[in-house]
Design a protein around this motif. Structure first.
Motif, PDB file in Angstrom:
ATOM      1  N   CYS A 517      -7.260   3.225   9.358  1.00 22.39           N
ATOM      2  CA  CYS A 517      -6.312   3.253   8.236  1.00 22.39           C
ATOM      3  C   CYS A 517      -6.909   3.984   7.033  1.00 22.39           C
ATOM      4  O   CYS A 517      -8.051   3.760   6.648  1.00 22.39           O
ATOM      5  CB  CYS A 517      -5.935   1.838   7.840  1.00 22.39           C
ATOM      6  SG  CYS A 517      -4.895   1.769   6.383  1.00 22.39           S
ATOM      7  N   CYS A 520      -2.927   4.916   2.962  1.00 25.35           N
ATOM      8  CA  CYS A 520      -2.030   5.853   2.291  1.00 25.35           C
ATOM      9  C   CYS A 520      -0.777   5.159   1.754  1.00 25.35           C
ATOM     10  O   CYS A 520      -0.216   5.567   0.753  1.00 25.35           O
ATOM     11  CB  CYS A 520      -1.629   6.975   3.241  1.00 25.35           C
ATOM     12  SG  CYS A 520      -0.570   6.430   4.580  1.00 25.35           S
ATOM     13  N   CYS A 523       3.263   2.988   5.438  1.00 25.32           N
ATOM     14  CA  CYS A 523       3.788   1.828   6.178  1.00 25.32           C
ATOM     15  C   CYS A 523       4.445   0.845   5.222  1.00 25.32           C
ATOM     16  O   CYS A 523       5.570   0.405   5.449  1.00 25.32           O
ATOM     17  CB  CYS A 523       2.669   1.162   6.961  1.00 25.32           C
ATOM     18  SG  CYS A 523       1.216   0.776   5.986  1.00 25.32           S
ATOM     19  N   CYS A 558       3.323   6.013  10.099  1.00 30.42           N
ATOM     20  CA  CYS A 558       1.880   6.055   9.822  1.00 30.42           C
ATOM     21  C   CYS A 558       1.304   7.389  10.278  1.00 30.42           C
ATOM     22  O   CYS A 558       1.388   7.739  11.450  1.00 30.42           O
ATOM     23  CB  CYS A 558       1.161   4.918  10.528  1.00 30.42           C
ATOM     24  SG  CYS A 558      -0.631   5.075  10.367  1.00 30.42           S
TER      25      CYS A 558
HETATM   26  S1  SF4 Z   1       0.615   4.208   7.035  1.00 32.37           S
HETATM   27 FE1  SF4 Z   1      -0.295   2.241   6.577  1.00 32.37          FE
HETATM   28  S2  SF4 Z   1      -1.579   1.795   8.360  1.00 32.37           S
HETATM   29 FE2  SF4 Z   1      -1.110   3.973   8.432  1.00 32.37          FE
HETATM   30  S3  SF4 Z   1      -2.840   4.915   7.404  1.00 32.37           S
HETATM   31 FE3  SF4 Z   1      -1.230   4.638   5.868  1.00 32.37          FE
HETATM   32  S4  SF4 Z   1      -1.733   2.664   4.931  1.00 32.37           S
HETATM   33 FE4  SF4 Z   1      -2.874   2.759   6.844  1.00 32.37          FE
END
Ligand code: SF4
Ligand code: FAD
Ligand code: SF4
Lengths: 593, 445
Positions: A517, A520, A523, A558
């Motif tokens: 992870c 970012c 999600c 993601c």
């Molecule tokens: S979308 Fe969520 S799980 Fe995927 S990298 Fe970004 S923060 Fe992490």
């Protein structure tokens, strides 16, 4: 491609205009035949209404819109009730008469062309939607969230505007109910106090506000769309006599499905529009996520259950002289399953089934309904998680996942929202249980007064506050204001129940892919249930949250492929331990690497 | 004790979080970029409209208050290592007992003529995003210099706003100093099918001034002139340490630290992108400017600060990225120019957007690494295989254990095994093991 999209959009706006306009653009005339065939409360009442219609001059007069006609009707009934005195027609009965009187006093919208209106509004709108959506197939498949937060329709609104809308909805609920149900004030006060307490506790960290879903400029288009949806629901639920033109437009469809002589009620209208909207927006969902099989299968499933189980099968059952039932709608979402029809309306109804020893279809349905809540729902939730219902089967979930998809990012992810959510959803669940138990006790023992309130009162409060205001007006009308799962997240008692099973006894979890992870936030942003998925993923923890409906979008958006929805019988405790990004175990300072 | 951390990126913040977990020390984080920690890796999504700036912040504002982590928005101009104090640009100073340097990186600029004009910028800080935003309105073309991970992200950003993009890449093929040939070729194709103008073996020669101090075009090494309203400089990053070069601190390319992330100065630690390891692990670089190592360093430094000495151990190398629509993951050693003993098995899906590469030792058959394009593998499973140095046949037979694609996705293990058996004349049989329970029992075995 772009030009085709613009054409689709223009046609859609035209169709929406026709639809809106056809609601009130009809000429009406009251006749004595209409009064004779519909106002059947009592012979005196009928005579009084007839006389009032003549004396007020409403009879035979030509009205240019249904609004003015309904005003005329109110005048007639008021006058009649004045002369009837003691024997006056009760107001709920008057409201029921308004529907057929309005519907059958006109030849339909646009100078009596309901068919034309039907094709030019609903069907053309659906077609235009597809014209707008399908060109997207020409783009490379992949996550397409470009510009969502730069778009006046999907960027959301500030916290204050959201609160204003919620406040208005609450005030409206109060205004509609305050004289009938003084207890509602008590109810609102309790909820208000809880909200205030949560709010305060959040602010106490030196006034620092929780992260809000606000943006700097307003999403005015979203607000406009929200107001349109809210108005639609208010008319549909509380003033159905204003939407008779739409039901008139749907009569041929109803006749085709229900058999000759079948007509469209406003609930039929709602069911039909629901299906159309879900199909068009379901296509959109499938185009958008065509690279993701989970989304394709899941969207196909909700469409199947909506079109089949919620819409067609019940009508066909009725056509075959069997009781009406949405076979997938489980108590307590179907809150009056026990209190309205189940016991009296189902048991012993319909034809007898020979190989079941002559048990009636209705009795089988009653047993199925009970089994659905107490066996099927918990067992399936144990095996697959809450998702099997909330994002594969349920109609509310289905609409949220199709029509609501452009708004999923607007759910509030703050800790504050999570706290409110837990109080409210479990409160509604408790309310639903209380109401059902109350009505059942009343039915079997005859006791009606439980101190402050009666069973009937409980039921009508629930029906109004939760059944209509929360699940309809706020639940769907607020899509562009607070995200597409407001009802499922804060209100649905069934979701509350499923959530308890999912949290404490289920094989479902979202696994996190080791330390991949990058925090970012995609999600969390696209989680329609407002779950801060990242908070778990960035610690390498699996996600087990009662509210997760397993839509799979967090996993789809993601960019590092960190999340996977999975079922497994392995230890429930193991679902949430944090061990993966942590390369140093705290207990023994051993290097795990 | 007062722990002061300069830099609120992933490494500094992780250090602060773990110091809080382990102790009751006073903690202060200083940064001049933003008040709250945000995810640098998510910068592109703000510009693209997928998220708002606040959505990229992993912790809500109350988090800092609740965990008693003080945030100071200021720039550190000078460090007095003897007096243990910092001079800030707001004319205040701050005393520390232990100092953590988490300064991050800065974008490379190679002295190109015109590199300091307006409408020219890298992509590293929040401010770079503001700069891009400022010139995006009505922009008719952007030129991006450098074909690495950040370059392709910048290309995707402009592309998402329907701004035509030209990418100048010095190498023969995209990112071919890291990606093996086939994967690199796949990305070349994907860039082109996304309608991005990819120019390989082309360098920037000069940025043209429009007369008002703003860029209006570039001249390439092939003497082509490309008109553009924005020039993105994404030719890599370097540790952000220039301002420390004249101090007693031991700085080479980055801040030099030992195994415990201690610098040559008493009570001063360094973590994240700005670090240069004195003794990197065999096969690893001394500067690894990625998110994951920053996070591990932050945690390690916290232990050392709190009197529980542990050595920095980055474990088995892993990384991931996304090239427009193609996800990429790597575990272990997969090199663009592999040494003699690396045997590399490559399988590519006929659609040309998915691939699996498995590297093993050609003498011992021990597994060495995985490269995945458009297919997700399970981190823990790959890590265990690599750590246990298992035989490649065992990996192939149990490939389903590693599959991390979402439910209902087609799985390709059978195709992969067939190709593997064909190529190496083996007869590995795929086991059906792949359920989550089986994964857990494998991981515990
Ligand atoms: S979308 Fe969520 S799980 Fe995927 S990298 Fe970004 S923060 Fe992490
Ligand atoms: C666009 C982009 C995409 C990326 N994508 C990925 C990816 O997908 N995967 C991956 O592994 N890595 C990725 N990276 C790299 C990753 O983001 C960095 O390795 C990581 O953010 C470094 O964290 P850090 O804590 O060391 O430093 P930083 O995050 O750079 O934090 C340092 C902070 O300190 C501040 N600072 C510096 N000096 C001073 C001073 N004197 N006074 C006050 N403040 C100061 C800086 O302003 C900065 O805010 C990406 C980087 C970029 C730019
Ligand atoms: S956590 Fe993921 S799967 Fe669950 S509701 Fe949120 S987005 Fe959907």
């Amino acid at each position: 491609m772009k030009i085709i999209k613009i054409i689709g959009l223009v046609i859609f706006i035209f169709a929406l205009g026709v639809f809106t306009f056809s609601m009130f653009s009809s000429e009406h005339q009251l006749t004595s035949e209409l009064i004779k065939s519909h106002v059947t409360y009592s012979p005196e009442a009928q005579a009084a209404v007839m006389e009032a219609a003549n004396s007020t001059g409403v009879m035979g007069k030509s009205y240019g819109t249904n609004f003015s006609f309904i005003n005329g009707l109110h005048e007639v009934f008021n006058t009649a009730n004045n002369t009837l005195g003691e024997k006056a027609i009760p107001s709920w009965q008057v409201e029921k008469y308004l529907i057929p009187l309005t519907k059958y006093s006109t030849a339909g919208p646009f100078g009596g062309k309901p068919n034309m209106a039907f094709w030019l509004s609903i069907m053309l709108g659906a077609l235009a939607g597809l014209i707008y959506i399908l060109p997207d197939m020409s783009q490379l498949a992949g996550i397409k969230n470009d510009g969502i937060y730069q778009n006046a329709s999907t960027k959301g609104i500030t916290l204050n505007v959201r609160l204003a809308f919620l406040g208005l909805a609450m005030l409206y609920a109060l205004w509609k109910s305050i004289f009938q149900f003084p207890l509602v004030i008590f109810f609102v006060l309790v909820v208000g106090l809880i909200l205030y307490w949560v709010w305060k506790s959040e602010k106490s960290y030196n006034g620092a506000r929780a992260r809000s879903a606000s943006v700097s400029t307003s999403g005015w288009l979203g607000i406009a769309f929200g107001i349109y949806l809210i108005s639609f629901y208010v008319f549909l639920y509380f003033f159905p006599h204003y939407v008779t033109n739409w039901t008139l437009m749907l009569d041929p469809v109803a006749a085709a499905i229900k058999g000759d002589g079948g007509t469209a009620s406003h609930w039929f209208l709602y069911g039909f529009l629901y299906c159309i909207v879900m199909v068009v927006m379901g296509v959109r969902m499938m185009v958008k996520y065509r690279h993701n099989k989970y989304q394709l299968v899941r969207t196909a499933s909700v469409l199947f259950f909506q079109l089949g189980f919620a819409f067609l099968i019940p009508e066909i059952l009725v056509r075959l002289n069997q009781p009406y039932m949405d076979l997938k709608n489980a108590w307590p979402l179907d809150y009056d399953f026990y209190t309205k029809d189940a016991i009296g309306g189902l048991a012993g109804q319909g034809s007898e089934i020979a190989f079941l020893g002559g048990t009636s279809v209705g009795t089988v349905m009653l047993c199925w309904g009970i089994a659905l809540t107490f066996i099927v729902v918990p067992v399936f939730t144990y095996v697959f998680g809450k998702r099997w219902y909330c994002s594969w089967v349920c109609g509310c979930g289905g609409l949220a996942e199709t029509l609501g998809d452009p708004y999923r990012q607007l759910s509030d992810k703050s800790m504050r929202a999570w706290k409110i959510e837990r109080y409210v959803i479990h409160g509604v669940l408790a309310f639903a249980v209380l109401m059902t138990v109350g009505v059942l006790v009343n039915r079997f023992t005859g006791i009606d007064n439980f101190g402050l309130f009666s069973a009937g009162q409980l039921k009508s409060w629930y029906g109004f506050m939760i059944g209509a205001m929360f699940s309809g007006v706020v639940g769907t009308g607020f899509y562009p204001l607070m995200g597409n799962r407001v009802w499922c997240r804060f209100g649905c008692p069934l979701a509350g129940l499923l959530g308890l099973v999912q949290k404490f006894k289920s094989r479902f979890r979202i696994t996190t892919n080791g330390g991949q992870c990058i925090s970012c936030g995609n999600c969390s942003t696209y989680c329609e249930m407002g779950i801060d998925v990242r908070a778990y993923a960035q610690r390498g923890q699996n996600i087990v949250r009662s509210s997760c409906v397993g839509c799979g979008v967090c996993s789809a958006v993601c960019p590092r492929g960190v999340l996977k929805l999975e079922n497994g019988s392995s230890d429930i405790g193991e679902r949430t331990t944090e061990l993966k990004t942590i390369h140093i175990s705290e207990s023994d300072l051993k290097i795990l690497s | 004790m007062h722990v002061v951390i300069i830099g609120n990126g992933i490494s500094g913040v992780t250090a602060a979080r773990f110091v809080r977990k382990l102790s009751d020390h006073k903690i202060t984080i200083i940064s001049s970029e933003t008040k709250y920690f945000f995810s640098r890796t998510a910068l592109m999504y703000i510009y693209m409209g997928h998220m708002r700036a606040e959505d990229t912040m992993p912790y809500e504002p109350w988090f800092w208050e609740k965990n008693r982590i003080d945030l100071v928005e200021a720039h550190v101009d000078k460090i007095d290592f003897k007096g243990k104090s910092l001079a800030l640009n707001n004319n205040t100073s701050l005393k520390y007992d232990k100092l953590v340097l988490a300064l991050g990186s800065a974008s490379n600029k190679f002295g190109w003529p015109g590199q300091d004009l307006d409408a020219v910028g890298g992509l590293y800080h929040m401010q770079d995003l503001e700069n891009m935003e400022k010139y995006s309105e009505g922009l008719e073309r952007a030129v991006i210099v450098g074909g690495g991970l950040i370059g392709i992200e910048m290309a995707e950003m402009f592309h998402s706003r329907h701004i035509p993009v030209t990418m100048l890449v010095r190498e023969k093929s995209y990112w071919d100093n890291v990606l093996p040939e086939e994967e690199s070729a796949m990305i070349n194709r994907h860039i082109k099918e996304s309608h991005i103008d990819l120019r390989l073996q082309t360098e920037l020669k000069e940025i043209i001034d429009d007369g008002s101090g703003k860029a209006k075009g570039v001249v390439t090494s092939k003497e082509d002139v490309i008109d553009c309203g924005y020039v993105g400089l994404t030719a890599g990053v370097h540790p952000n340490v220039r301002w420390l070069k004249e101090t007693e601190l031991n700085v080479e390319r980055g801040i030099v630290v030992n195994n415990h992330l201690e610098t040559n100065m008493q009570d001063v630690y360094a973590v994240g992108d700005c670090v240069q390891l004195e003794e990197p692990r065999p096969g690893r670089r001394s500067i690894e400017a990625v998110w994951y190592t920053g996070r591990m360093m932050g945690e390690t430094a916290a232990y050392n600060i709190c009197g529980k000495p542990v050595a920095y151990d980055p474990g088995i190398w892993f990384n991931s990225a996304k090239f427009i629509h193609i996800e990429y993951q790597v575990y272990g050693d997969v090199l663009a120019k592999p040494p003699e003993n690396h045997e590399s098995f490559y399988w590519e899906h006929p659609d040309g957007r998915k691939a699996v590469r498995i590297v093993f030792d050609n003498k011992t058959d021990v597994i060495l690494g995985f490269n995945l394009m458009g297919i997700r593998f399970r981190h823990e499973v790959c890590e265990k295989w690599l750590k246990d140095k298992v035989h490649v046949d065992e990996v192939m037979a149990n490939l389903k254990l590693a599959n991390f694609d979402p439910e209902f996705y087609s799985s390709y293990e059978a195709d992969i095994i067939r190709a593997f058996n064909n190529k190496y004349k083996r007869s590995v049989k795929l086991t059906s093991k792949g359920l989550l329970d089986q994964v857990y029992s494998f991981l515990k075995s």
